[in-house]
Design an enzyme around this catalytic site. Structure first.
Site, mmCIF file in Angstrom:
data_model
loop_
_atom_site.group_PDB
_atom_site.id
_atom_site.type_symbol
_atom_site.label_atom_id
_atom_site.label_comp_id
_atom_site.label_asym_id
_atom_site.label_seq_id
_atom_site.Cartn_x
_atom_site.Cartn_y
_atom_site.Cartn_z
ATOM 1 N N HIS A 103 36.722 51.175 41.613
ATOM 2 C CA HIS A 103 37.506 52.740 43.112
ATOM 3 C C HIS A 103 38.435 53.910 42.818
ATOM 4 O O HIS A 103 37.672 54.942 43.053
ATOM 5 C CB HIS A 103 38.752 52.328 43.816
ATOM 6 C CG HIS A 103 39.468 52.693 44.472
ATOM 7 N ND1 HIS A 103 40.882 52.740 44.652
ATOM 8 C CD2 HIS A 103 39.329 53.118 45.542
ATOM 9 C CE1 HIS A 103 41.266 53.586 46.078
ATOM 10 N NE2 HIS A 103 39.896 53.338 46.606
ATOM 11 N N HIS A 122 45.633 49.638 42.595
ATOM 12 C CA HIS A 122 45.783 49.961 45.063
ATOM 13 C C HIS A 122 45.327 48.043 44.880
ATOM 14 O O HIS A 122 44.870 47.989 45.911
ATOM 15 C CB HIS A 122 44.732 50.774 45.896
ATOM 16 C CG HIS A 122 44.892 52.174 44.908
ATOM 17 N ND1 HIS A 122 43.181 52.966 43.989
ATOM 18 C CD2 HIS A 122 46.070 52.984 45.082
ATOM 19 C CE1 HIS A 122 44.265 53.781 43.794
ATOM 20 N NE2 HIS A 122 45.347 54.417 44.651
HETATM 21 FE FE1 FES Z 1 41.581 50.278 41.805
HETATM 22 FE FE2 FES Z 1 41.906 51.542 43.714
HETATM 23 S S1 FES Z 1 41.652 51.555 40.868
HETATM 24 S S2 FES Z 1 42.194 49.710 43.494
#
Ligand code: FES
Length: 173
Positions: A103, A122
């Site tokens: 992500h 996140h």
């Molecule tokens: Fe891992 Fe956003 S950086 S869920």
């Protein structure tokens, strides 16, 4: 009300003239379009066959820190203790993953209780027994997994990665 036929006729002629000019311009543009000069990038990259560890270095359900395909790409080897389809080694249970979350690139931590890699950013979660499949969170791809090979001495080599590592346009720089 009386129509002004002369003005309507002038407007019609202007419209038709403009349409003709646009058609001629488009035809000229397609004829004169410059040839593409850029060479397309290779779809496949050559991965280095790096020795990451030996089977004897691994303890069941404890991740071993490694880096692949270069020192800037942190990852882990994990001996899961259970044979899995993507596992290698004598017990078919050794897997390897990048630990950079797909992500936004936060480094992730291994949870031995459910054999997942978990993101503190996140909270995305990835299943190490199922090829790094995402099981929750914001990420939009599974976790990049190493293609591993174990030789007759038990040395573990990484020879590829199955997804793009976070932050890279190519896994091999
Ligand atoms: Fe891992 Fe956003 S950086 S869920």
């Amino acid at each position: 009300m009386k129509r002004c036929d002369r003005l309507i006729d002038v407007g019609r002629r202007r419209f038709l003239t403009g349409a003709g000019a646009m058609t001629a311009g488009a035809a000229a543009a397609s004829v004169l379009a410059p040839e593409a000069k850029a060479t397309p990038g290779a779809a496949l990259v050559s991965y280095p066959p790096n020795r990451l560890a030996n089977v004897s270095d691994l303890k069941v359900n404890e991740p071993l820190d490694v880096a692949y395909p270069d020192d800037e790409a942190p990852g882990v080897l994990i001996k899961l203790g259970t044979r899995v389809p993507t596992g290698v080694g004598p017990d078919g249970d050794i897997v390897g993953f990048t630990i950079l979350c797909p992500h936004k690139g936060f480094p992730m931590a291994y949870d031995a209780a459910d054999k997942t890699l978990n993101c503190p950013g996140h909270y995305s979660r990835f299943d190490c027994e199922r090829g790094g499949q995402q099981i929750w969170g914001h990420a939009t791809q599974n976790l990049p997994q190493y293609a591993l090979r174990v030789d007759e001495k038990g040395d573990i080599y990484a020879e590829g990665v199955d997804e793009l590592i976070y932050g890279r346009l190519s896994n091999v720089l």
